[in-house]
Design a protein around this motif. Structure first.
Motif, PDB file in Angstrom:
ATOM      1  N   ARG A   1       0.841  -1.226   0.069  1.00 35.28           N
ATOM      2  CA  ARG A   1      -0.169  -0.206   0.072  1.00 35.28           C
ATOM      3  C   ARG A   1       0.772   1.272  -0.004  1.00 35.28           C
ATOM      4  N   PRO A   2       0.934   1.992  -0.968  1.00 32.24           N
ATOM      5  CA  PRO A   2       1.553   3.205  -1.013  1.00 32.24           C
ATOM      6  C   PRO A   2       1.296   4.175   0.005  1.00 32.24           C
ATOM      7  N   LEU A   3       2.165   4.818   0.640  1.00 33.88           N
ATOM      8  CA  LEU A   3       1.950   5.817   1.737  1.00 33.88           C
ATOM      9  C   LEU A   3       1.461   7.294   0.940  1.00 33.88           C
ATOM     10  N   ARG A   4       0.776   7.767   1.787  1.00 32.73           N
ATOM     11  CA  ARG A   4       0.322   9.091   1.322  1.00 32.73           C
ATOM     12  C   ARG A   4      -0.162   9.041  -0.242  1.00 32.73           C
ATOM     13  N   LEU A   5      -0.832   8.032  -0.636  1.00 33.40           N
ATOM     14  CA  LEU A   5      -1.553   7.913  -1.891  1.00 33.40           C
ATOM     15  C   LEU A   5      -2.907   7.341  -1.739  1.00 33.40           C
ATOM     16  N   ALA A   6      -3.703   8.148  -1.035  1.00 35.32           N
ATOM     17  CA  ALA A   6      -5.158   7.578  -0.942  1.00 35.32           C
ATOM     18  C   ALA A   6      -6.007   8.848  -1.230  1.00 35.32           C
ATOM     19  N   TRP A   7      -7.161   8.632  -2.254  1.00 30.75           N
ATOM     20  CA  TRP A   7      -8.058   9.598  -2.426  1.00 30.75           C
ATOM     21  C   TRP A   7      -9.229   9.624  -1.620  1.00 30.75           C
ATOM     22  N   ARG A   8      -9.635  10.933  -1.596  1.00 26.86           N
ATOM     23  CA  ARG A   8     -10.871  11.182  -0.530  1.00 26.86           C
ATOM     24  C   ARG A   8     -12.263  11.339  -1.540  1.00 26.86           C
ATOM     25  N   GLN A   9     -13.353  10.442  -0.822  1.00 25.73           N
ATOM     26  CA  GLN A   9     -14.419  10.585  -1.957  1.00 25.73           C
ATOM     27  C   GLN A   9     -15.402  11.834  -1.622  1.00 25.73           C
ATOM     28  N   ASP A  10     -15.240  12.381  -0.379  1.00 22.64           N
ATOM     29  CA  ASP A  10     -16.096  13.288   0.022  1.00 22.64           C
ATOM     30  C   ASP A  10     -15.457  14.735  -0.139  1.00 22.64           C
ATOM     31  N   VAL A  11     -14.242  14.836  -0.795  1.00 22.47           N
ATOM     32  CA  VAL A  11     -13.600  16.356  -1.053  1.00 22.47           C
ATOM     33  C   VAL A  11     -14.285  17.145  -1.947  1.00 22.47           C
ATOM     34  N   MET A  12     -14.416  18.486  -1.688  1.00 25.87           N
ATOM     35  CA  MET A  12     -15.062  19.277  -2.298  1.00 25.87           C
ATOM     36  C   MET A  12     -14.389  19.784  -3.790  1.00 25.87           C
ATOM     37  N   VAL A  13     -14.997  19.889  -4.972  1.00 22.63           N
ATOM     38  CA  VAL A  13     -14.552  20.205  -6.288  1.00 22.63           C
ATOM     39  C   VAL A  13     -15.136  21.214  -6.584  1.00 22.63           C
ATOM     40  N   HIS A  14     -14.091  22.304  -6.960  1.00 22.22           N
ATOM     41  CA  HIS A  14     -14.537  23.583  -7.383  1.00 22.22           C
ATOM     42  C   HIS A  14     -14.283  23.581  -8.823  1.00 22.22           C
ATOM     43  N   PHE A  15     -15.778  23.918  -9.803  1.00 21.76           N
ATOM     44  CA  PHE A  15     -15.419  24.240 -11.178  1.00 21.76           C
ATOM     45  C   PHE A  15     -15.181  25.596 -11.423  1.00 21.76           C
ATOM     46  N   ILE A  16     -13.966  26.250 -12.004  1.00 22.17           N
ATOM     47  CA  ILE A  16     -13.792  27.543 -12.239  1.00 22.17           C
ATOM     48  C   ILE A  16     -13.872  27.933 -13.566  1.00 22.17           C
ATOM     49  N   VAL A  17     -14.613  28.761 -13.988  1.00 22.68           N
ATOM     50  CA  VAL A  17     -14.914  29.026 -15.326  1.00 22.68           C
ATOM     51  C   VAL A  17     -14.965  30.567 -15.646  1.00 22.68           C
ATOM     52  N   PRO A  18     -13.994  31.258 -16.369  1.00 26.51           N
ATOM     53  CA  PRO A  18     -14.051  32.589 -16.723  1.00 26.51           C
ATOM     54  C   PRO A  18     -14.996  32.729 -17.942  1.00 26.51           C
ATOM     55  N   VAL A  19     -15.685  33.945 -17.862  1.00 27.76           N
ATOM     56  CA  VAL A  19     -16.608  34.166 -19.015  1.00 27.76           C
ATOM     57  C   VAL A  19     -16.803  35.574 -19.388  1.00 27.76           C
ATOM     58  N   LYS A  20     -17.195  35.722 -20.708  1.00 26.67           N
ATOM     59  CA  LYS A  20     -17.524  37.136 -21.000  1.00 26.67           C
ATOM     60  C   LYS A  20     -18.366  37.109 -22.388  1.00 26.67           C
ATOM     61  N   ASN A  21     -19.509  37.509 -22.266  1.00 27.71           N
ATOM     62  CA  ASN A  21     -20.626  37.523 -23.472  1.00 27.71           C
ATOM     63  C   ASN A  21     -20.724  36.323 -24.272  1.00 27.71           C
ATOM     64  N   GLN A  22     -20.996  35.369 -23.204  1.00 23.12           N
ATOM     65  CA  GLN A  22     -21.118  34.086 -23.672  1.00 23.12           C
ATOM     66  C   GLN A  22     -22.571  33.552 -23.309  1.00 23.12           C
ATOM     67  N   ALA A  23     -23.671  34.118 -23.511  1.00 24.56           N
ATOM     68  CA  ALA A  23     -24.726  33.862 -22.840  1.00 24.56           C
ATOM     69  C   ALA A  23     -25.433  32.491 -23.129  1.00 24.56           C
ATOM     70  N   ARG A  24     -25.419  32.054 -24.194  1.00 23.79           N
ATOM     71  CA  ARG A  24     -25.896  30.955 -24.504  1.00 23.79           C
ATOM     72  C   ARG A  24     -25.324  29.605 -24.052  1.00 23.79           C
ATOM     73  N   TRP A  25     -23.906  29.954 -23.712  1.00 26.92           N
ATOM     74  CA  TRP A  25     -22.890  28.667 -23.308  1.00 26.92           C
ATOM     75  C   TRP A  25     -22.873  28.783 -22.047  1.00 26.92           C
ATOM     76  N   VAL A  26     -23.004  29.980 -21.314  1.00 27.43           N
ATOM     77  CA  VAL A  26     -23.312  30.153 -19.688  1.00 27.43           C
ATOM     78  C   VAL A  26     -24.630  29.306 -19.228  1.00 27.43           C
ATOM     79  N   ALA A  27     -25.612  29.667 -20.115  1.00 21.17           N
ATOM     80  CA  ALA A  27     -27.147  28.743 -19.595  1.00 21.17           C
ATOM     81  C   ALA A  27     -26.647  27.330 -20.087  1.00 21.17           C
ATOM     82  N   GLN A  28     -26.090  27.055 -21.092  1.00 23.27           N
ATOM     83  CA  GLN A  28     -25.800  25.683 -21.451  1.00 23.27           C
ATOM     84  C   GLN A  28     -24.948  24.988 -20.074  1.00 23.27           C
ATOM     85  N   PHE A  29     -23.963  25.511 -19.721  1.00 25.44           N
ATOM     86  CA  PHE A  29     -23.022  25.147 -18.765  1.00 25.44           C
ATOM     87  C   PHE A  29     -23.703  24.809 -17.527  1.00 25.44           C
ATOM     88  N   LEU A  30     -24.595  25.782 -16.916  1.00 25.09           N
ATOM     89  CA  LEU A  30     -25.510  25.915 -15.786  1.00 25.09           C
ATOM     90  C   LEU A  30     -26.435  24.733 -15.883  1.00 25.09           C
TER      91      LEU A  30
END
Length: 1032
Positions: free
Chosen positions: A805-834
């Motif tokens: 078992r490799p040390l310090r190589l375990a992944w967490r199932q409940d960790v928070m994931v933040h999707f970061i997306v910069p946008v500008k004047n992309q209304a139809r794609w922002v609506a689709q992404f949401l």
């Protein structure tokens, strides 16, 4: 007490029995209807709520009502066709994953208030950069019909923007000039459809005329009667009313784009006239609305996409269901119960570049691929007709010769070896028998048919030298030419090969020894001899050495083939087509010294200087070739014609062929015989075994590397043995869902095991853990990176290999994931992404993720209001000023994350996510150890997730998952250099991540797509805006 009238009952027994039967039948009918009603509950009537109650109509600010899409124009009954189309189908199943589409479209029945100033123009919606010429392609657009690229108006029903790859939706009202029967017609390049309502309601629109359905049909401007489908039947219209119409048009990248609608009174001899501004009006005024305001857009049967996608078999293997896609829904075993199953060991692979200096963008060369089991079918086999880079052979070689070298033709008993070689002669060409470019040009200038015999050509045949290196085919330096005494012919260059001690198999089997018998020489073009040509041959440099070793590994004798050229009419001044040349890597057949080539003596009529333009060289693998006017069998043949080397007598077979040719009537020629019963043998070819874990940046159709089954099963069996030894045989292995291997030839291999287990007395569990198969003697501090690499599955076969078992190589199932997306004047794609994020949350039930949108002053929509309206578990809205800067936007989004032990996923706006995207990010991100850079499939123009055509983005690292603590440790985004532009910032970040000592996991994810989108006017920079046009 009154007595029971028994006597009367006996007299009326028959009537009572009949009444009882009728009552029972009525009761059974009621029970049947009651049971059938719940079965139809999922298909409630249009306008019904969750419990069957009728819902009020949806009305926008202008008073336009929206009714469910399944309701027909006629309210009296439901259509059986719609029942068959939608029975038992989930509307989200039209698109993989269920996300990627807005809510089902509704048919609009009530129109918004109409004003007199609307007259003189109609609404025009443009969907740009979408390939295909069929209207059906327009309906497959992700944003059709609610989110067009452009909203504007047009003053007449005749539009020609002189553009390519776009779709138009023109809608509004038609005002007839007078009462009567009116006939409409539509003309366009390419396809178009004209829909007309019986009143002003869009829900009553009907298809009355169209140009084509496949995208290949078109008309010239004003050609209203080319197809019968262009002209509609007469329609009774009244001048006092207005009628809703809708015109759909699709244009590809060819032709003169136009679409126009004509009308005429239904009288003999009248011509169609364009519908002008005096008879049209707007449906609604959109000038003050933003691009995310879509409630006013009419939705009719023309724009409704529900019935246009019949359920079909998946066209790509990747679209078929796979246990990986939903395995995250299975409950996971607690990591605490797995701690003591394996002994802990240090994990420090040798390919880590911690503090190792590398040049800028050189990190691409230090990213390695992982092996996957079982096959996830990420190889784009449906794209290999255009791109064959998966195979080791050169594309040029495959284009010329195909895969015939992997086939061994079966020989029938008693079949002549010469005939066998004749059928395979095209595989063994000699580069010396092809004309060089200089010879080709000289031949074109000077070729004239004459009655004299063509001089004989001679050359020295290459020889076979002794083998030098084992398991390797090398090329020797060309030997000096030797002179020939035949007609004073200039000497020819020859080449020699250095053969391997073990002959390379041609057909993946045991290769026979090379032939030692002398082979004849054959040419594919005529070589007319003249003094100028002979002199130029001596001055020509040696031809380039063919860079195709191992193509033709042994010599084969070639048979004699008689020239049979069918007559063709002369074509003066026709451009000469270059003959197929062997690839630069093609090796020539090698054998003993061959006999010199003799040409036939031709009796050709005299010709002028232009006769060479009428002469067509015959490409054939012949011992003798001739170029003259087309010659019928038996014409121009002479008795003294030579068929072989000097002194060789004519064989009986040749005499018989001449007799057969003489016996055939004039004007006929002999056809080549085809052996339809020819069979062949082939060995099993696994091209996956020829691949390496090197990140190939040149091939974008190959999928993930395939892990051998024996190795995956062996590692899983070892782990299950240790697990049951620890827990007393409480778990049983149901199936191996996924195994990923990262190979380190010096210290061992890292595995991600994902197994489905059955607990005794319990339910099914999911095991998803990292294990390390350590090589014997390997230590964490070893630096022996130059040790020889073991073959595939060698580590698992070693009895002394240790699973730990490799040390310090375990992944967490409940960790928070933040999707970061910069946008500008992309209304139809922002609506689709949401919409995609909302669907992801609804279908997975996972609330441990957040959406962070960094808005650079978008003007086409209120991004903050859209975020508040979306049903997301968590979100953040950040507003920045100035021009769009991707690096600065991503950095601002990461800075807004407070928890350093959470994952930030640097994302794009035009992504279609699979359902297991959150689970994939968490599994491949380990704090201080692993970062994740999934490979996205970039869809082509006109392609959709339901029919994906495109390529893997093997060079892009813009989609990147990493723990925030690691992101801060490497320095974050480079916001100084990449300020006003983007492109290269992902490679620069990759360099620093690798130098920080992190591994970067690189895998192709199933159903992970980047949508094709228009790049015009993106981010609102350097774009001219018109006062009457809105762009998103």
């Amino acid at each position: 007490m009154p007595r029971l009238p028994v006597k009367k009952i006996r007299k009326q027994m028959k009537l009572l029995l009949l009444l009882l039967l009728l009552t029972g039948a009525a009761w059974l009918t009621y029970v049947h209807l009651s049971l059938a009603r719940p079965a139809r509950a999922p298909r409630q009537r249009p306008g019904a709520g969750r419990d069957g109650e009728k819902l009020p109509s949806v009305t926008d600010s202008h008073g336009a009502q929206a009714l469910p899409a399944t309701q027909r124009v006629d309210d009296s009954s439901e259509s059986r066709e719609e029942e068959q189309a939608f029975e038992g189908r989930d509307p989200n199943m039209l698109f993989p994953g269920g996300a990627g589409r807005p809510p089902p479209l509704n048919l609009t029945r009530q129109t918004p208030p109409w004003r007199e100033e609307f007259k003189g123009q109609v609404n025009l919606h443009v969907f740009e950069d979408w390939c295909g010429g069929a209207v059906g392609q327009l309906r497959r657009n992700l944003h059709f019909p609610l989110f067009p690229h452009t909203r504007t108006t047009v003053k007449k029903l005749a539009v020609s923007p002189k553009w390519k790859n776009y779709g138009l939706r023109i809608f509004g009202f038609i005002h007839p000039a007078k009462d009567g029967d009116i006939q409409f017609s539509v003309a366009s390049d390419d396809n178009s459809e004209l829909w007309l309502s019986v009143d002003e309601s869009p829900a009553a629109a009907q298809l009355i005329a169209f140009v084509g359905k496949t995208g290949s049909e078109w008309t010239a401007p004003g050609e209203f009667t080319k197809f019968s489908s262009q002209v509609s039947k007469p329609r009774r219209l009244m001048a006092s009313r207005k009628y809703y119409f809708e015109l759909l048009h699709k244009q590809d990248d060819r032709g003169s784009d136009h679409v126009e609608v004509g009308w005429r009174a239904f009288l003999p001899g009248l011509k169609f006239e364009i519908v002008g501004s005096a008879h049209i009006s707007l449906y609604t005024d959109e000038s003050a609305l933003k691009m995310d305001h879509v409630a006013h857009i009419p939705q009719s049967l023309a724009s409704h996409v529900g019935g246009h996608f019949p359920q079909q078999e998946p066209s790509v293997d990747m679209l078929r269901p796979d246990p990986r896609d939903i395995f995250f829904l299975t409950p996971r075993m607690e990591p605490s119960s797995l701690e003591n199953v394996l002994e802990p060991c240090a994990y420090a692979p040798t390919y880590i570049l911690k503090d190792f200096p590398i040049a800028r963008y050189q990190g691409l060369q230090f990213v390695y691929l992982s092996f996957v089991y079982p096959n996830d079918y990420t190889r784009l086999t449906h794209m290999e007709s255009d791109n064959k880079c998966f195979y080791r052979e050169s594309p040029l070689y495959l284009e010329r010769f195909g895969f015939y070298k992997y086939m061994k033709m079966d020989r029938e008993e008693g079949e002549d070896d010469e005939e066998e070689m004749q059928r395979r002669a095209f595989l063994f060409l000699n580069p010396d028998d092809f004309l060089d470019d200089e010879d080709d040009r000289e031949l074109l200038d000077s070729l004239e048919p004459t009655g004299a015999s063509v001089a004989q050509l001679g050359r020295q045949t290459p020889t076979l030298v002794a083998p030098t290196k084992p398991k390797m085919l090398t090329v020797a330096t060309p030997t000096p030419p030797t002179s020939s005494s035949l007609d004073g012919q200039a000497p020819r260059h020859s080449r020699a090969l250095s053969w391997a001690s073990r002959p390379l198999p041609l057909f993946l089997g045991r290769a026979p020894p090379p032939h030692t018998a002398p082979s004849k020489v054959y040419v594919t073009r005529v070589r007319p001899v003249r003094p100028g040509l002979r002199a130029s041959r001596r001055a020509l440099p040696d031809p380039p050495w063919p860079p195709f070793p191992r193509v033709f590994p042994r010599p084969r004798p070639l048979p004699r083939v008689q020239l049979r050229a069918p007559p063709r009419p002369p074509q003066p001044h026709r451009r000469r087509t270059a003959e197929p040349r062997p690839s630069a890597r093609t090796q020539a057949p090698r054998g003993g010294r061959g006999a010199p080539v003799h040409a036939r003596e031709l009796a050709a009529p005299a010709a002028d200087a232009n006769s060479s333009a009428e002469t067509k060289p015959v490409t054939s693998f012949l011992r003798v070739a001739q170029v003259s006017r087309p010659q019928l069998p038996g014409e121009g043949e002479e008795e003294g014609e030579d068929d072989g080397p000097p002194g060789e007598e004519a064989t009986p077979d040749a005499s018989e062929e001449e007799e057969e040719a003489a016996a055939r009537p004039a004007g006929r020629w002999r056809e080549d015989a085809i052996d339809w019963q020819r069979t062949f043998s082939v060995g099993t070819v696994d091209f996956e075994l020829l691949r390496s874990d090197w990140n190939d940046l040149r091939c974008n159709v190959s999928g993930n590397l395939q892990l051998p089954e024996a190795e995956a099963v062996d590692v899983a069996a070892q782990y299950m043995e240790r697990l049951n030894a620890r827990h007393g045989g409480r778990f049983a292995l149901l199936r191996i869902v996924n195994v990923e291997k990262r190979r380190d030839s010096a210290r061992g291999s890292r595995f991600l095991l994902e197994l489905e287990l059955q607990e005794r007395g319990g339910g099914r569990l999911r095991l998803s853990e990292y294990v390390f198969l350590r090589l014997p003697g390997a230590r964490a501090g070893d630096a022996d990176a130059d040790s020889p690499e073991p073959p595939a599955a060698a580590a698992s076969r070693r009895p002394d290999a240790e699973l730990c078992r490799p040390l310090r190589l375990a992944w967490r199932q409940d960790v928070m994931v933040h999707f970061i997306v910069p946008v500008k004047n992309q209304a139809r794609w922002v609506a689709q992404f949401l919409a995609d994020m909302v669907a992801l949350h609804a279908r997975t039930g996972d609330s441990h993720f957040s959406v962070i949108l960094v808005d650079f002053e978008s003007e086409d929509m209120d991004v903050e209001r859209a975020l508040r309206g979306a049903r997301l578990p968590r979100y953040q809205y950040l507003r920045r000023t100035g021009n769009f800067e991707r690096s600065a936007g991503l950095q601002a989004g990461v800075d807004a994350v407070e928890d350093p032990s959470s994952i930030v996923f640097l994302c794009d706006l035009h992504i279609h996510f699979p359902l297991n995207i959150l689970d994939s990010i968490r599994k491949h991100c380990v704090e201080g150890k692993l970062a994740f850079a999934p490979v996205v499939m970039r869809l082509g123009c006109g392609s959709s997730p339901g029919n994906p055509h495109g390529y893997w983005e093997v060079n892009g690292f813009g989609l990147f998952g990493i723990y925030k603590s690691d992101f801060d440790r490497v320095g974050g985004m480079n916001t100084e250099e990449f300020r006003d532009q983007w492109g290269g910032e992902d490679w620069e970040l990759l360099d620093r991540v690798l130098q920080a000592g992190l591994e970067v996991e690189r895998l192709r994810l199933r159903n992970f797509y980047h949508h094709y989108h228009s790049k015009r006017g993106m981010w609102g920079t350097r774009s001219r805006k018109s006062s009457r046009v809105e762009r998103s």
